[in-house]
Motif scaffolding. Sequence first.
Motif, PDB file in Angstrom:
ATOM      1  N   ALA A 258       0.976  -1.213  -0.087  1.00 49.39           N
ATOM      2  CA  ALA A 258      -0.161   0.021   0.013  1.00 49.39           C
ATOM      3  C   ALA A 258       0.799   1.190  -0.043  1.00 49.39           C
ATOM      4  O   ALA A 258       0.548   2.401  -0.582  1.00 49.39           O
ATOM      5  CB  ALA A 258      -0.937  -0.117   1.356  1.00 49.39           C
ATOM      6  N   GLU A 259       2.101   1.081   0.620  1.00 53.33           N
ATOM      7  CA  GLU A 259       2.725   2.128   0.679  1.00 53.33           C
ATOM      8  C   GLU A 259       3.437   2.823  -0.749  1.00 53.33           C
ATOM      9  O   GLU A 259       3.774   3.980  -0.763  1.00 53.33           O
ATOM     10  CB  GLU A 259       3.988   2.177   1.552  1.00 53.33           C
ATOM     11  CG  GLU A 259       3.718   1.829   3.038  1.00 53.33           C
ATOM     12  CD  GLU A 259       3.043   0.376   3.576  1.00 53.33           C
ATOM     13  OE1 GLU A 259       2.532   0.271   4.552  1.00 53.33           O
ATOM     14  OE2 GLU A 259       3.073  -0.472   2.644  1.00 53.33           O
ATOM     15  N   SER A 260       3.332   1.729  -1.475  1.00 53.22           N
ATOM     16  CA  SER A 260       4.034   2.134  -2.910  1.00 53.22           C
ATOM     17  C   SER A 260       3.236   2.772  -3.789  1.00 53.22           C
ATOM     18  O   SER A 260       3.680   3.232  -4.798  1.00 53.22           O
ATOM     19  CB  SER A 260       4.741   0.938  -3.260  1.00 53.22           C
ATOM     20  OG  SER A 260       5.318   0.157  -2.752  1.00 53.22           O
ATOM     21  N   HIS A 261       1.882   2.781  -3.535  1.00 54.76           N
ATOM     22  CA  HIS A 261       0.876   3.247  -4.612  1.00 54.76           C
ATOM     23  C   HIS A 261      -0.040   4.296  -3.960  1.00 54.76           C
ATOM     24  O   HIS A 261      -0.849   3.852  -3.106  1.00 54.76           O
ATOM     25  CB  HIS A 261       0.102   1.962  -5.182  1.00 54.76           C
ATOM     26  CG  HIS A 261       0.985   1.128  -5.714  1.00 54.76           C
ATOM     27  ND1 HIS A 261       1.464   1.233  -7.052  1.00 54.76           N
ATOM     28  CD2 HIS A 261       1.442  -0.335  -5.273  1.00 54.76           C
ATOM     29  CE1 HIS A 261       2.295   0.066  -7.556  1.00 54.76           C
ATOM     30  NE2 HIS A 261       2.249  -0.713  -6.510  1.00 54.76           N
ATOM     31  N   GLU A 262      -0.216   5.223  -4.684  1.00 55.59           N
ATOM     32  CA  GLU A 262      -1.027   6.362  -4.642  1.00 55.59           C
ATOM     33  C   GLU A 262      -2.538   5.845  -4.394  1.00 55.59           C
ATOM     34  O   GLU A 262      -3.287   6.146  -3.562  1.00 55.59           O
ATOM     35  CB  GLU A 262      -1.072   7.447  -5.438  1.00 55.59           C
ATOM     36  CG  GLU A 262      -1.473   8.951  -4.965  1.00 55.59           C
ATOM     37  CD  GLU A 262      -1.236   9.260  -3.440  1.00 55.59           C
ATOM     38  OE1 GLU A 262      -1.865   9.399  -2.386  1.00 55.59           O
ATOM     39  OE2 GLU A 262       0.369   9.206  -3.211  1.00 55.59           O
TER      40      GLU A 262
END
Length: 117
Positions: free
Chosen positions: A61-65
């Motif tokens: 989740a941290e890698s994608h807006e």
Amino acid sequence: GETDAEADAFLKDKLCEQGLKVIEVYAEWGGRCEPLLPVLKRIQKEAEHAENCAVVLHCKAESHELLADYRGKSMPHFLFYRNGVQVAVVKGANMPEIESLLDEHAPTSPDADVLEE
């Protein structure tokens, strides 16, 4: 590494391809959902055109807006997309539910998702 924007563009492109795409959104520390693999293999084997039929994208989740809503969640979420449209979300590794959604939404023939010109 990749910037968020690049990762997002890649993800959005993938989601718009034919077939069923499942984004497994997992927490950095949570790891991936192993039980999903045999289920996918079965579905791909039963379909005539395995590659398109159902593809799982493992995304933090941290890698994608696009997945900002899922940051900091303790359980994985499985987002089902068909032709770029979200058709379902499963909270947690609920295998029976995930399996029935895969069965329901995976296209059964190669041209099931050919878009009308």
